[in-house]
Design a protein around this motif. Structure first.
Motif, PDB file in Angstrom:
ATOM      1  N   GLY A 199       0.805  -1.218   0.000  1.00 25.35           N
ATOM      2  CA  GLY A 199       0.000   0.000   0.000  1.00 25.35           C
ATOM      3  C   GLY A 199       0.835   1.264   0.000  1.00 25.35           C
ATOM      4  N   ALA A 200       2.015   1.218   0.639  1.00 25.57           N
ATOM      5  CA  ALA A 200       2.869   2.405   0.718  1.00 25.57           C
ATOM      6  C   ALA A 200       3.484   2.761  -0.623  1.00 25.57           C
ATOM      7  N   ALA A 201       3.489   1.805  -1.572  1.00 26.34           N
ATOM      8  CA  ALA A 201       4.093   2.050  -2.877  1.00 26.34           C
ATOM      9  C   ALA A 201       3.411   3.190  -3.616  1.00 26.34           C
ATOM     10  N   MET A 202       2.115   3.362  -3.401  1.00 24.44           N
ATOM     11  CA  MET A 202       1.366   4.371  -4.139  1.00 24.44           C
ATOM     12  C   MET A 202       0.901   5.539  -3.270  1.00 24.44           C
ATOM     13  N   THR A 203       1.125   5.449  -1.977  1.00 25.60           N
ATOM     14  CA  THR A 203       0.547   6.470  -1.091  1.00 25.60           C
ATOM     15  C   THR A 203       1.578   7.391  -0.466  1.00 25.60           C
ATOM     16  N   GLY A 204       2.852   7.094  -0.595  1.00 24.44           N
ATOM     17  CA  GLY A 204       3.858   7.920   0.072  1.00 24.44           C
ATOM     18  C   GLY A 204       4.944   8.376  -0.872  1.00 24.44           C
ATOM     19  N   ASP A 205       5.695   9.379  -0.443  1.00 21.05           N
ATOM     20  CA  ASP A 205       6.850   9.859  -1.198  1.00 21.05           C
ATOM     21  C   ASP A 205       8.049   9.011  -0.786  1.00 21.05           C
ATOM     22  N   ASN A 206       8.256   7.913  -1.503  1.00 22.76           N
ATOM     23  CA  ASN A 206       9.267   6.930  -1.131  1.00 22.76           C
ATOM     24  C   ASN A 206      10.559   7.149  -1.914  1.00 22.76           C
ATOM     25  N   HIS A 207      11.661   6.657  -1.348  1.00 19.77           N
ATOM     26  CA  HIS A 207      12.973   6.850  -1.949  1.00 19.77           C
ATOM     27  C   HIS A 207      13.653   5.484  -2.067  1.00 19.77           C
ATOM     28  N   ILE A 208      14.019   5.125  -3.303  1.00 22.38           N
ATOM     29  CA  ILE A 208      14.592   3.809  -3.591  1.00 22.38           C
ATOM     30  C   ILE A 208      16.017   4.010  -4.104  1.00 22.38           C
ATOM     31  N   PHE A 209      16.978   3.343  -3.472  1.00 22.67           N
ATOM     32  CA  PHE A 209      18.381   3.465  -3.854  1.00 22.67           C
ATOM     33  C   PHE A 209      18.847   2.159  -4.485  1.00 22.67           C
ATOM     34  N   ALA A 210      19.244   2.212  -5.742  1.00 25.42           N
ATOM     35  CA  ALA A 210      19.769   1.041  -6.440  1.00 25.42           C
ATOM     36  C   ALA A 210      21.279   0.990  -6.222  1.00 25.42           C
ATOM     37  N   GLY A 211      21.717   0.153  -5.297  1.00 24.74           N
ATOM     38  CA  GLY A 211      23.137   0.059  -4.983  1.00 24.74           C
ATOM     39  C   GLY A 211      23.490   0.853  -3.735  1.00 24.74           C
ATOM     40  N   ILE A 212      24.532   0.400  -3.048  1.00 24.45           N
ATOM     41  CA  ILE A 212      24.998   1.053  -1.824  1.00 24.45           C
ATOM     42  C   ILE A 212      26.351   1.683  -2.089  1.00 24.45           C
ATOM     43  N   CYS A 213      26.434   2.994  -1.960  1.00 26.26           N
ATOM     44  CA  CYS A 213      27.687   3.716  -2.169  1.00 26.26           C
ATOM     45  C   CYS A 213      27.695   4.924  -1.237  1.00 26.26           C
ATOM     46  N   GLU A 214      28.787   5.661  -1.252  1.00 29.80           N
ATOM     47  CA  GLU A 214      28.920   6.799  -0.346  1.00 29.80           C
ATOM     48  C   GLU A 214      27.864   7.865  -0.627  1.00 29.80           C
ATOM     49  N   ALA A 215      27.605   8.106  -1.923  1.00 33.38           N
ATOM     50  CA  ALA A 215      26.609   9.125  -2.289  1.00 33.38           C
ATOM     51  C   ALA A 215      25.216   8.736  -1.801  1.00 33.38           C
ATOM     52  N   SER A 216      24.850   7.455  -1.980  1.00 36.84           N
ATOM     53  CA  SER A 216      23.518   7.012  -1.551  1.00 36.84           C
ATOM     54  C   SER A 216      23.396   7.029  -0.028  1.00 36.84           C
ATOM     55  N   ARG A 217      24.460   6.667   0.672  1.00 35.04           N
ATOM     56  CA  ARG A 217      24.439   6.731   2.137  1.00 35.04           C
ATOM     57  C   ARG A 217      24.202   8.168   2.618  1.00 35.04           C
ATOM     58  N   THR A 218      24.947   9.099   2.004  1.00 36.55           N
ATOM     59  CA  THR A 218      24.849  10.502   2.421  1.00 36.55           C
ATOM     60  C   THR A 218      23.467  11.065   2.129  1.00 36.55           C
ATOM     61  N   LEU A 219      22.948  10.769   0.923  1.00 44.13           N
ATOM     62  CA  LEU A 219      21.635  11.290   0.541  1.00 44.13           C
ATOM     63  C   LEU A 219      20.536  10.696   1.414  1.00 44.13           C
ATOM     64  N   ALA A 220      20.619   9.406   1.696  1.00 46.46           N
ATOM     65  CA  ALA A 220      19.614   8.767   2.558  1.00 46.46           C
ATOM     66  C   ALA A 220      19.611   9.390   3.947  1.00 46.46           C
ATOM     67  N   ALA A 221      20.797   9.673   4.478  1.00 48.66           N
ATOM     68  CA  ALA A 221      20.884  10.314   5.794  1.00 48.66           C
ATOM     69  C   ALA A 221      20.253  11.697   5.761  1.00 48.66           C
ATOM     70  N   ASN A 222      20.465  12.426   4.665  1.00 51.24           N
ATOM     71  CA  ASN A 222      19.880  13.759   4.535  1.00 51.24           C
ATOM     72  C   ASN A 222      18.358  13.690   4.422  1.00 51.24           C
ATOM     73  N   ILE A 223      17.857  12.705   3.666  1.00 51.00           N
ATOM     74  CA  ILE A 223      16.407  12.533   3.520  1.00 51.00           C
ATOM     75  C   ILE A 223      15.782  12.208   4.868  1.00 51.00           C
ATOM     76  N   ARG A 224      16.422  11.335   5.619  1.00 50.53           N
ATOM     77  CA  ARG A 224      15.911  10.977   6.941  1.00 50.53           C
ATOM     78  C   ARG A 224      15.940  12.193   7.875  1.00 50.53           C
ATOM     79  N   LYS A 225      16.975  12.993   7.750  1.00 48.66           N
ATOM     80  CA  LYS A 225      17.097  14.189   8.581  1.00 48.66           C
ATOM     81  C   LYS A 225      16.000  15.191   8.265  1.00 48.66           C
ATOM     82  N   GLU A 226      15.614  15.275   6.991  1.00 50.53           N
ATOM     83  CA  GLU A 226      14.562  16.208   6.574  1.00 50.53           C
ATOM     84  C   GLU A 226      13.192  15.771   7.067  1.00 50.53           C
ATOM     85  N   GLY A 227      13.094  14.539   7.558  1.00 50.77           N
ATOM     86  CA  GLY A 227      11.838  14.065   8.126  1.00 50.77           C
ATOM     87  C   GLY A 227      10.847  13.551   7.112  1.00 50.77           C
TER      88      GLY A 227
END
Length: 533
Positions: free
Chosen positions: A108-136
């Motif tokens: 259900g969350a696939a269509m109802t929320g502003d979700n963020h999907i990261f293909a692969g784990i790297c320094e850029a994705s780690r940093t961006l995910a932390a920033n997204i989480r920080k933004e709430g």
């Protein structure tokens, strides 16, 4: 798990070496025999983890029967190896099962929320995910753990399975709701890719792999059974050559954005958090002679320099050309001059001029010269007293920092007042503690005129990638023009403005629909009267 594997493997190797030495006397073994014994000990120790053992072979059985202690060690090691493999397999399968269960429970969350999907784990994705989480964010953060040096895995290879059996999978620092396995799990997130409210990020440092992954996603989209994807895709790739053409084509659909770290580095200069690096801070703003208050015009020229004209340098010129355009007291543009120094041939400058049309071509002066050569320092020496803003982006972090420090030192030697409308912004991709300490101590001498930009935690931000900082600037400018001085009033004023725009847009659409409706009635009546006549 990896430590357990290493311990059991070493123990198995020792047991096999002792067993082989008991089969034939050590003093009768040649160097070749000992070498082969080491090789086979390694081989048989590894085979223990897949359930194979020499314990039932005749010559091995004789040695074990003759030495109960060795036999117990042999059997215990074999049991430990099989147990380690079983635990690893259970751990691996449980992670896959958890991913499937999570996707099923959160459909259900696939269509109802502003979700963020990261293909692969790297320094850029780690940093961006932390920033997204920080933004709430209220949406989910999903990571797809894709092995390196693969395009988009269609399945798990044998080597992938073996390597992951003994992987600790410690992803606690990812700020993710779930970490999914690569391969078939990509099919599981297809519902998430359909929603226009979701974002997919492909941010590894390998541009070729990123483009291959993007192509694979487009192939999934073209499949009839999957249908069109609506999610926003961010792909990390240098915006040059064919990628610039890709960017033009995909922009038609307004779904795929190619993000270049060089572009984001310059975009970060526009972030309100970096307002001390705005060009407006390095020109003299006119003041009213009676009130002493600042006016809206600029009373000095703006002279800048860009050292290095690669991707970052070209983006820097666009930035300075836009943010360094000021209006003078006579309501005309104040003089602007940009010096560009680079070692590349003239055709690089020519290509840039072809793509970017400058209003006044004489405002930009190109100098072909390699960094830190005699010609380079001669040019810097020539312009240093007139320059307000210097961008150093020569490609290498250490070179950038060294050249920046040397320029600041040269400015002091030339008698330049580095506290008066003078700054050096230096590109730093990885800003180590040693670099920070060096710059901190240097700036005490150079009056804090050297400012780094472009670090990973600075550019991989959601509002930088999505240009949200531009909206923040527009909001501040609007509130300033409206004379709003408190945050509460500013929020209300901005909300009222957006509501007014939406209402005007609605009224425009309503009138158009009404006019079309009336036109249809008139056409029908005219047709009816004509048929009746």
């Amino acid at each position: 798990m990896l430590n357990a594997f290493a311990f059991v493997f070493v123990l198995g190797w020792i047991v096999h070496m002792v067993t082989f030495s008991r089969i034939s006397e050590a003093n009768t073994q040649s160097i070749l025999d000992r070498t082969m014994a080491i090789y086979f000990s390694i081989q048989y120790s590894l085979e223990m983890f897949v359930g194979k053992t020499l314990i039932f072979r005749g010559d091995i059985r004789k040695v074990i029967d003759a030495d109960p202690v060795l036999g117990a060690a042999f059997i215990t090691t074999f049991f430990m190896a099989v147990t380690t493999s079983a635990i690893a397999i259970f751990h691996f399968i449980s992670r896959i099962a958890y991913g499937r269960r999570w996707l099923h429970n959160n459909t259900g969350a696939a269509m109802t929320g502003d979700n963020h999907i990261f293909a692969g784990i790297c320094e850029a994705s780690r940093t961006l995910a932390a920033n997204i989480r920080k933004e709430g964010t209220e949406g989910k953060i999903i990571f797809i753990d894709i092995p390196d040096s693969k395009e988009l895995p269609k399945g798990l290879s044998v080597w992938d399975i073996i390597s992951r059996f003994f992987n600790d999978d410690n992803h606690d620092d990812l700020n993710a709701d779930v970490v999914l396995r690569a391969g078939k799990r990509m099919k599981g997130i297809i519902p998430w890719l359909r929603s226009s409210r979701n974002n997919l990020y492909i941010l590894s440092d390998n541009q070729d792999e990123n483009l291959k992954m993007l192509e694979r996603i487009w192939q999934l989209e073209d499949s009839e059974r999957h249908g069109a994807f609506g999610c926003r895709i961010y792909c990390h790739a240098v915006k040059e050559g064919l990628v610039s053409r890709y960017d033009t084509v995909t922009d038609v659909h307004n779904r795929t954005t190619f993000v270049d770290s060089s572009f984001l580095a310059i975009e970060s200069l526009k972030d309100p958090e970096n307002k001390e690096m705005y060009p407006i801070n390095y020109v003299r703003v006119g003041t009213d002679q009676i009130t002493g208050r600042k006016t809206g015009w600029v009373a000095s020229d703006f002279n800048c320099a860009i050292l290095g004209f690669g991707e970052t340098g070209q983006e820097a010129l666009k930035f300075l050309y836009e943010f360094g355009a000021f209006v003078g007291e006579d309501r005309q543009k104040v003089p602007f001059r940009c010096h560009i120094i680079d070692k590349n041939p003239d055709d690089v400058f020519g290509e840039f001029k072809r793509r970017i049309q400058l209003v006044h071509k004489d405002e930009v002066q190109f100098t072909q010269c390699a960094a830190e050569t005699a010609g380079f320092w001669h040019k810097i020496d020539e312009i240093i007293n007139d320059i307000n803003y210097i961008v150093v982006c020569l490609g290498d972090d250490m070179t950038n920092l060294k050249v920046s420090l040397d320029i600041a030192e040269l400015a002091l030697q030339k008698g330049r007042d580095i506290q008066d409308r003078f700054v050096i912004v230096v590109r730093q991709r990885e800003f180590s503690k040693l670099d920070k300490d060096t710059l901190l101590k240097a700036n005490k001498t150079f009056c804090n005129c050297i400012r780094p930009f472009g670090m990973s935690d600075e550019i991989w931000k959601l509002r930088v990638m999505g240009n949200m900082h531009i909206n923040e600037m527009a909001r501040k400018f609007y509130c300033s023009y409206m004379g709003v001085d408190s945050d509460e009033k500013a929020t209300k004023a901005w909300y009222d403005r957006e509501r007014l725009l939406r209402d005007d847009d609605f009224k425009t659409r309503s009138v158009s629909v009404l006019e079309l409706f009336l036109y249809g009635i008139c056409a029908f009546l005219f047709s009816f009267v004509k048929r009746g006549g």
